[in-house]
Write a protein that holds these residues in place. Structure first.
Motif, mmCIF file in Angstrom:
data_model
loop_
_atom_site.group_PDB
_atom_site.id
_atom_site.type_symbol
_atom_site.label_atom_id
_atom_site.label_comp_id
_atom_site.label_asym_id
_atom_site.label_seq_id
_atom_site.Cartn_x
_atom_site.Cartn_y
_atom_site.Cartn_z
ATOM 1 N N GLU A 204 0.831 -1.216 0.000
ATOM 2 C CA GLU A 204 0.000 0.000 0.000
ATOM 3 C C GLU A 204 0.860 1.259 0.000
ATOM 4 O OE1 GLU A 204 -3.532 2.164 2.610
ATOM 5 O OE2 GLU A 204 -2.955 0.100 3.082
ATOM 6 N N SER A 207 2.890 1.581 -3.320
ATOM 7 C CA SER A 207 2.054 2.054 -4.428
ATOM 8 C C SER A 207 1.841 3.560 -4.332
ATOM 9 C CB SER A 207 0.706 1.332 -4.421
ATOM 10 O OG SER A 207 0.892 -0.052 -4.610
ATOM 11 N N GLN A 208 1.676 4.056 -3.114
ATOM 12 C CA GLN A 208 1.522 5.502 -2.894
ATOM 13 C C GLN A 208 2.805 6.234 -3.283
ATOM 14 O OE1 GLN A 208 0.615 6.427 1.183
ATOM 15 N NE2 GLN A 208 0.183 8.576 0.777
#
Length: 228
Positions: A204, A207-208
């Motif tokens: 997560e 990906s950010q």
């Protein structure tokens, strides 16, 4: 989410690459407790983020960690001239093999929360035992400083829910003073930022990082301290 116990046991060198991207914290320790000439204990020392910054002025520095592999990386990181003042001990925070009243300063960086987060049904008794051990090892007039995350990928404090009760207990039940600082990770390239955040923090955040093009990944660090 990556398995941090496995990382600490098997990928200590890669973990050290990640934390080397954060700023040194000796000036924060110094502002709370001038540490030149003190006997210091670094609990959960890992690969030496705090130990390497403090040992140059310490009288003696004892680094403890549950992972022998991490302590091996730490020893390599300490300059040869400082190694006579370094002692490493494989230990659990709840049962420290250290003498009573043997430390002037105890520091712990991003470590106690593994035993004191609310996902662990024993977290309150773990915290009580850890702080009892800290108080036992500290000399009168000694200081304890605890660093923990206040959120990775955030520019202002946004700590994980499972740490909130622990942080509240430090302040309300145990009388710690709290402050926070930015401790951003500064990577050389976007690919390095994505690789190392994925390795330790998971998909997560990585990906950010990729979506925002971050080579500097914001991190908020909480600091809790108490003088004996």
């Amino acid at each position: 989410m990556p398995n941090h116990d496995q990382i600490y046991a098997e990928q200590a060198g890669r973990y050290d690459r990640l934390i080397s991207k954060q700023p040194e914290l000796a000036h924060i320790v110094q502002s709370i407790k001038p540490f030149a000439g003190l006997d210091i204990v670094d609990l959960g020392a890992g690969s030496g983020r705090l130990s390497s910054a403090l040992i140059g002025q310490a009288r003696l520095l004892t680094a403890t960690d549950a992972s022998a592999a991490m302590l091996d990386v730490l020893k390599e990181r300490i300059p040869e001239a400082d190694r006579p003042r370094l002692r490493t001990v494989v230990a659990d925070h709840r049962e420290l093999p250290l003498p009573d009243a043997s430390a002037d300063l105890i520091v712990s960086g991003w470590s106690l929360g593994y035993l004191t987060n609310s996902n662990d049904p024993l977290w309150t008794s773990n915290l009580e035992r850890i702080l009892q051990e800290i108080n036992r090892v500290l000399r009168p007039g000694g200081t304890v400083i605890i660093f923990e995350t206040m959120g990775t990928g955030f520019e202002t404090p946004n700590p994980p829910d499972f740490l909130l009760d622990y942080y509240a207990a430090l302040e309300r039940q145990y009388g710690f003073t709290h402050q926070w600082v930015r401790a951003d990770y500064t990577f050389e390239t976007l690919s390095e930022a994505e690789e190392l955040t994925r390795f330790f923090f998971g998909d997560e955040l990585a990906s950010q990082v990729a979506a925002k093009g971050w080579t500097t990944v914001p991190e908020c660090a909480g600091i809790w301290f108490k003088h004996n």
